[in-house]
Design a protein around this motif. Structure first.
Motif, PDB file in Angstrom:
ATOM      1  N   THR A  89       0.968  -1.274   0.160  1.00  0.00           N
ATOM      2  CA  THR A  89       0.114   0.129   0.105  1.00  0.00           C
ATOM      3  C   THR A  89       0.747   1.440   0.061  1.00  0.00           C
ATOM      4  N   SER A  90       2.026   1.070  -0.063  1.00  0.00           N
ATOM      5  CA  SER A  90       3.255   2.425  -0.256  1.00  0.00           C
ATOM      6  C   SER A  90       4.024   1.995  -1.458  1.00  0.00           C
ATOM      7  N   ARG A  91       4.815   3.160  -1.671  1.00  0.00           N
ATOM      8  CA  ARG A  91       5.706   3.055  -2.488  1.00  0.00           C
ATOM      9  C   ARG A  91       7.029   2.150  -2.360  1.00  0.00           C
ATOM     10  N   LYS A  92       7.106   1.690  -1.146  1.00  0.00           N
ATOM     11  CA  LYS A  92       8.131   0.572  -0.525  1.00  0.00           C
ATOM     12  C   LYS A  92       7.610  -0.545  -1.317  1.00  0.00           C
ATOM     13  N   ASN A  93       8.910  -1.339  -1.720  1.00  0.00           N
ATOM     14  CA  ASN A  93       8.542  -2.525  -2.389  1.00  0.00           C
ATOM     15  C   ASN A  93       8.607  -3.894  -1.454  1.00  0.00           C
ATOM     16  N   THR A  94       7.623  -3.503  -0.536  1.00  0.00           N
ATOM     17  CA  THR A  94       7.376  -4.757   0.671  1.00  0.00           C
ATOM     18  C   THR A  94       5.907  -4.744   0.976  1.00  0.00           C
ATOM     19  N   ILE A  95       5.812  -5.878   1.489  1.00  0.00           N
ATOM     20  CA  ILE A  95       4.354  -5.808   2.078  1.00  0.00           C
ATOM     21  C   ILE A  95       3.951  -4.978   3.132  1.00  0.00           C
TER      22      ILE A  95
END
Length: 195
Positions: A143-149
């Motif tokens: 749900t964010s620009r981070k490439n993580t759950i």
């Protein structure tokens, strides 16, 4: 400009539901331990809390091995008692909870210990094809620009191609949403089965 960028980063951090509250090292999911425990039941129509003592004597004469379907139903029913609970980063009670707190608490009710953080939950159980999704499975999102759950929900209904899941959002607290909603469809990453 630098302050605006810093403020935007901070807002994105708050919006993300990937709680990082450290609760210590936890083991992988354990199903069906029959130990004495105290559990909290919440009446969904009132906020009255009742403590219930559950032990082996109460279950004497019954089959102590619950079916996976029964366990999943217990988890889902308990999670639904938190509908309307406000969002609280790191929360795990009816005073406030985040997405992983809701899932952690619901599974804990059935003596299944999951990691406390959504990205760590996504390492447990088995990866399931979307077409095989069932009630009780976990759905994960970025749900964010981070490439993580950063977000997790618990599937409460999977009928005729529509999947509904319960989760905690920063805006509305604990609600049931559909994977047909554009936002969740775009953020969806994977389905995992713990039970």
């Amino acid at each position: 400009m630098k302050k605006l960028l810093l403020l935007s980063f901070f807002a994105l951090f708050l919006i993300s539901c990937g709680s990082t509250k450290n609760t210590g090292k936890v083991p992988e999911a354990i199903i069906g331990k029959n130990e004495t425990k105290t559990v909290r039941k919440v009446n969904p129509h009132k906020n009255d809390k009742v403590s219930v003592r559950k032990n082996e004597e109460e279950s004497e004469g019954t089959n102590n091995e619950e079916s996976p379907k029964t366990i999943k139903k217990g988890i889902i029913d308990y999670a639904k008692t938190f509908q309307g609970t406000k969002y609280k980063f790191g929360g795990t009670t009816d005073a406030g909870m985040d997405c992983s707190g809701l899932v952690y608490t619901a599974f804990q009710k059935e003596n299944i210990t999951l990691p406390r953080i959504s990205r760590d939950m996504a390492t447990k159980g088995i990866l399931i094809s979307f077409k095989d999704i069932e009630e009780g499975d976990l759905v994960f999102f970025k749900t964010s620009r981070k490439n993580t759950i950063t977000h997790v929900g618990l599937v409460v209904e999977a009928k005729r191609g529509e999947v509904k899941f319960i989760h905690s959002t920063t805006q509305a607290g604990v609600i049931i949403s559909s994977l047909d909603e554009d936002y969740w469809k775009k953020a969806f990453v994977e389905v995992r089965r713990v039970i």
